[in-house]
Design a protein around this motif. Structure first.
Motif, PDB file in Angstrom:
ATOM      1  N   ILE A  30       0.829  -1.205   0.000  1.00 45.78           N
ATOM      2  CA  ILE A  30       0.000   0.000   0.000  1.00 45.78           C
ATOM      3  C   ILE A  30       0.864   1.256   0.000  1.00 45.78           C
ATOM      4  N   ALA A  31       1.921   1.253   0.796  1.00 44.15           N
ATOM      5  CA  ALA A  31       2.814   2.417   0.870  1.00 44.15           C
ATOM      6  C   ALA A  31       4.107   1.989   1.539  1.00 44.15           C
ATOM      7  N   VAL A  32       5.180   2.659   1.162  1.00 46.60           N
ATOM      8  CA  VAL A  32       6.475   2.432   1.808  1.00 46.60           C
ATOM      9  C   VAL A  32       7.189   3.764   1.935  1.00 46.60           C
ATOM     10  N   HIS A  33       7.865   3.942   3.054  1.00 45.22           N
ATOM     11  CA  HIS A  33       8.631   5.165   3.260  1.00 45.22           C
ATOM     12  C   HIS A  33       9.979   4.786   3.871  1.00 45.22           C
ATOM     13  N   ALA A  34      11.043   5.328   3.318  1.00 46.83           N
ATOM     14  CA  ALA A  34      12.404   4.997   3.755  1.00 46.83           C
ATOM     15  C   ALA A  34      13.092   6.221   4.332  1.00 46.83           C
ATOM     16  N   GLN A  35      13.928   5.982   5.323  1.00 45.96           N
ATOM     17  CA  GLN A  35      14.743   7.025   5.927  1.00 45.96           C
ATOM     18  C   GLN A  35      16.179   6.517   6.048  1.00 45.96           C
ATOM     19  N   SER A  36      17.132   7.333   5.636  1.00 48.38           N
ATOM     20  CA  SER A  36      18.541   6.957   5.781  1.00 48.38           C
ATOM     21  C   SER A  36      18.939   6.982   7.248  1.00 48.38           C
ATOM     22  N   VAL A  37      19.829   6.061   7.591  1.00 40.84           N
ATOM     23  CA  VAL A  37      20.337   5.958   8.961  1.00 40.84           C
ATOM     24  C   VAL A  37      21.784   6.430   8.978  1.00 40.84           C
ATOM     25  N   GLY A  38      22.102   7.315   9.896  1.00 42.05           N
ATOM     26  CA  GLY A  38      23.471   7.816   9.983  1.00 42.05           C
ATOM     27  C   GLY A  38      24.394   6.805  10.649  1.00 42.05           C
ATOM     28  N   THR A  39      25.611   6.730  10.145  1.00 43.41           N
ATOM     29  CA  THR A  39      26.637   5.873  10.731  1.00 43.41           C
ATOM     30  C   THR A  39      27.775   6.742  11.246  1.00 43.41           C
ATOM     31  N   GLN A  40      28.131   6.542  12.499  1.00 37.86           N
ATOM     32  CA  GLN A  40      29.250   7.267  13.096  1.00 37.86           C
ATOM     33  C   GLN A  40      30.494   6.382  13.058  1.00 37.86           C
ATOM     34  N   LYS A  41      31.624   6.987  12.773  1.00 37.51           N
ATOM     35  CA  LYS A  41      32.891   6.255  12.700  1.00 37.51           C
ATOM     36  C   LYS A  41      33.903   6.936  13.611  1.00 37.51           C
ATOM     37  N   PRO A  42      33.781   6.733  14.929  1.00 38.97           N
ATOM     38  CA  PRO A  42      34.637   7.446  15.876  1.00 38.97           C
ATOM     39  C   PRO A  42      36.095   7.021  15.827  1.00 38.97           C
ATOM     40  N   ALA A  43      36.395   5.883  15.219  1.00 38.28           N
ATOM     41  CA  ALA A  43      37.776   5.404  15.088  1.00 38.28           C
ATOM     42  C   ALA A  43      37.819   4.441  13.912  1.00 38.28           C
ATOM     43  N   PRO A  44      39.018   4.188  13.352  1.00 34.60           N
ATOM     44  CA  PRO A  44      39.102   3.232  12.243  1.00 34.60           C
ATOM     45  C   PRO A  44      38.512   1.878  12.629  1.00 34.60           C
ATOM     46  N   GLY A  45      37.626   1.365  11.772  1.00 32.04           N
ATOM     47  CA  GLY A  45      36.997   0.081  12.016  1.00 32.04           C
ATOM     48  C   GLY A  45      35.755   0.143  12.871  1.00 32.04           C
ATOM     49  N   PHE A  46      35.454   1.305  13.460  1.00 33.23           N
ATOM     50  CA  PHE A  46      34.277   1.455  14.313  1.00 33.23           C
ATOM     51  C   PHE A  46      33.101   1.936  13.451  1.00 33.23           C
ATOM     52  N   THR A  47      31.943   1.280  13.559  1.00 32.80           N
ATOM     53  CA  THR A  47      30.713   1.769  12.926  1.00 32.80           C
ATOM     54  C   THR A  47      29.603   1.722  13.966  1.00 32.80           C
ATOM     55  N   GLU A  48      29.095   2.885  14.312  1.00 36.22           N
ATOM     56  CA  GLU A  48      28.086   3.002  15.359  1.00 36.22           C
ATOM     57  C   GLU A  48      26.938   3.871  14.860  1.00 36.22           C
ATOM     58  N   THR A  49      25.829   3.824  15.577  1.00 33.81           N
ATOM     59  CA  THR A  49      24.717   4.710  15.271  1.00 33.81           C
ATOM     60  C   THR A  49      24.164   5.260  16.576  1.00 33.81           C
ATOM     61  N   ASP A  50      23.588   6.432  16.519  1.00 37.68           N
ATOM     62  CA  ASP A  50      22.973   7.054  17.685  1.00 37.68           C
ATOM     63  C   ASP A  50      21.570   6.482  17.850  1.00 37.68           C
ATOM     64  N   MET A  51      21.280   5.856  18.992  1.00 39.55           N
ATOM     65  CA  MET A  51      20.015   5.153  19.166  1.00 39.55           C
ATOM     66  C   MET A  51      18.814   6.099  19.182  1.00 39.55           C
ATOM     67  N   ASP A  52      18.976   7.300  19.732  1.00 37.30           N
ATOM     68  CA  ASP A  52      17.881   8.268  19.699  1.00 37.30           C
ATOM     69  C   ASP A  52      17.603   8.726  18.273  1.00 37.30           C
ATOM     70  N   GLU A  53      18.667   8.976  17.539  1.00 34.16           N
ATOM     71  CA  GLU A  53      18.505   9.383  16.143  1.00 34.16           C
ATOM     72  C   GLU A  53      17.895   8.245  15.320  1.00 34.16           C
ATOM     73  N   HIS A  54      18.338   7.010  15.588  1.00 32.07           N
ATOM     74  CA  HIS A  54      17.793   5.852  14.886  1.00 32.07           C
ATOM     75  C   HIS A  54      16.283   5.754  15.105  1.00 32.07           C
ATOM     76  N   TRP A  55      15.846   5.964  16.342  1.00 31.18           N
ATOM     77  CA  TRP A  55      14.421   5.907  16.637  1.00 31.18           C
ATOM     78  C   TRP A  55      13.668   7.020  15.914  1.00 31.18           C
ATOM     79  N   GLN A  56      14.244   8.216  15.832  1.00 36.58           N
ATOM     80  CA  GLN A  56      13.598   9.303  15.115  1.00 36.58           C
ATOM     81  C   GLN A  56      13.421   8.966  13.637  1.00 36.58           C
ATOM     82  N   HIS A  57      14.406   8.258  13.051  1.00 34.45           N
ATOM     83  CA  HIS A  57      14.261   7.820  11.656  1.00 34.45           C
ATOM     84  C   HIS A  57      13.119   6.808  11.536  1.00 34.45           C
TER      85      HIS A  57
END
Length: 513
Positions: A30-57
């Protein structure tokens, strides 16, 4: 678009995108809506996301889907969530977001390589050993390298569990996700102190949430979440699924012996089996439902390679795809229609991002000559990706896993040329699924079972999934592809020691004097 029929909401959470999709009980999108999720890279090899921001998406995706459908939250019968497996999403002891590490993270590579984890003890229990982004491996890394944060952990679960928690307040997970991340003792059918001790996580049992079947209702949408999203308070939410399980289900795969191939960023190759595969025989084992399992072989060796090629060399084709409102995969495939297969074509190793547990593997074109043009290189890439899938299927067969039908989904399935190449190279009949949001659809089917709309997965897939196309292998090409596949495998064996030497050389260049 207004509708009077009950709808099911499927939320599919990847590492980079959150999608919310509404389906009716016949599987019509019926409908689909997509939102990009931000990835944080605080150090080489690290991939994290902000959980509050993830929920807002997630909130935006849900609200966007409702708006596009022109319906209110009261139209939704139930909600299911699927999410990327592994990584780890942490709450503190007050239930507040603490840290979210995504499944692309490699910070624990040195820990895995060090031998500090007792893989000989782990493997017989969880049937898949250890790797860098695995949930318990990351927890052990946090224990060693961020002990202050480690001591604050109150809950350790997965991506989709964090969304279910935000929607309902429930602290939960399901068997498919927890088995896929290595935290299920298959002998006991749940968590075990023995498995946690083998990872050096003796104190972690209390952090792990209660386990549920994917279709079990674990909570209802709270008033606070309803106000944010437009959902109706009290809407039932099921425990949800590991995304590869949801994608299999959403493509119509639910019968023992069926194979689900996902030609997406990752090469996912999975078969429903009655018993979990022998420990160490395949990359990963996961539960599928209350009685059956998935034997899984996977690596980041599929359409990620084409995405690189398109990004670097195909700006004109991308524009043509936008102008025609078409898939860029289909546009690119049109270039291959005049490629002659008996020609002296190059070979391609699809290892731009490593080869699963062979992290030092690298991509490469082989046998390139001065008369080869871009079309020949592109053909080699298409074929090399399929050869990579075949390598995984060969490992499944070697582990005693058999299959009698294959369903292909992902970006590769949106190209007729590529889908036919899968049939020819694998020498099996290939079916493609109708619709592109198979992960969200699988989550919606699980929700429908939980809400009583369907009796079980078989009933749900029968009503909500459809086939798009069927591809028959071309038998007169069998010998050609078999010979090229053998060259592909021989080249890999020849290159493996060189890849290791190259990695050691490059590491030496990057090391301080």
């Amino acid at each position: 678009m207004a509708t009077q029929t009950p709808l099911l909401l499927g939320i599919d959470c990847g590492n980079t995108v959150v999608k919310a999709a509404l389906f009716d009980l016949n599987g019509r999108e019926i409908a689909v809506h997509a939102q990009s999720v931000g990835t944080q890279k605080p150090a080489p090899g690290f991939t994290e996301t902000d959980m509050d921001e993830h929920w807002q998406h997630c909130v935006s995706a849900i609200a966007g889907a409702l708006a596009k459908a022109g319906v209110g939250g009261g139209a939704i019968a139930a909600i299911g969530v699927s999410g990327h497996g592994n990584g780890v999403y942490l709450l503190d002891r007050d239930g507040q977001p603490l840290k979210a590490i995504q499944s692309m993270d490699t910070r624990a590579e040195a820990l895995v390589a060090s031998g500090a984890l007792d893989e000989a003890a782990i493997l017989p229990l969880n049937h898949q050993g250890i790797w860098a982004a695995q949930t318990p491996v990351l927890l052990r890394w946090l224990c060693q390298h961020q002990p202050e944060l480690y001591q604050r952990i109150g809950t350790a679960f997965l991506c989709k569990d964090s969304v279910v928690h935000r929607l309902t307040g429930a602290r939960s997970s399901d068997f498919s996700d927890m088995s896929g991340c290595g935290l299920i003792d298959f002998g006991r059918g749940g968590y075990s102190d023995e498995l946690l001790a083998a990872y050096g996580l003796d104190d972690a049992h209390d952090w792990l949430p209660p386990l549920h079947q994917s279709t079990e209702v674990v909570g209802e949408v709270t008033a606070a979440s309803a106000e944010l999203t437009g959902l109706a308070a009290g809407t039932p939410v099921v425990a949800g699924l590991f995304d590869v399980v949801a994608s299999a289900l959403g493509s119509g795969v639910e019968r023992t012996g069926q194979a689900s191939l996902i030609a997406g960023t990752w090469s996912i190759n999975q078969v429903i089996v009655e018993q979990p595969p022998k420990p160490g025989s395949v990359f990963m084992a996961s539960t599928f439902d209350a009685t059956r399992f998935l034997a899984i072989e996977s690596s980041a060796t599929s359409t990620a390679n084409l995405e690189w090629f398109i990004r670097e060399f195909c700006a004109d084709e991308c524009q043509r795809a936008r102008d025609r409102d078409a898939s860029v995969y289909q546009i690119i495939a049109e270039e291959l229609t005049d490629v002659s297969l008996p020609a002296d074509l190059p070979l391609f190793h699809p290892y731009l991002y490593g080869a699963g547990q062979a992290l030092h593997a690298r991509g490469g074109f082989y046998g390139v000559t001065g008369w080869h043009d871009r079309s020949a290189m592109l053909y080699a890439l298409f074929e090399g990706v399929v050869f990579g899938h075949r390598q995984h299927l060969d490992r499944l067969r070697a582990a005693g896993v058999s299959f009698d039908s294959v369903r292909l989904t992902g970006g590769g399935a949106r190209s007729d040329y590529w889908a036919q190449l899968f049939a020819d190279v694998l020498d099996v009949e290939i079916d493609t699924a109708d619709g592109s949001e198979t992960g969200a659809l699988g989550a919606a089917i699980a929700a429908g079972v939980g809400a009583g709309c369907f009796a079980d997965y078989a009933d749900g897939t029968a009503q909500m999934t459809r086939l798009s196309a069927h591809y028959q292998p071309c038998t007169d090409k069998r010998e050609f592809f078999e010979r090229r596949y053998q060259f592909f495998c021989q080249l890999r064996r020849a290159m493996e020691p060189l890849w290791q030497q190259m990695a050691e050389f490059n590491q030496g260049l990057n090391s301080p004097d």
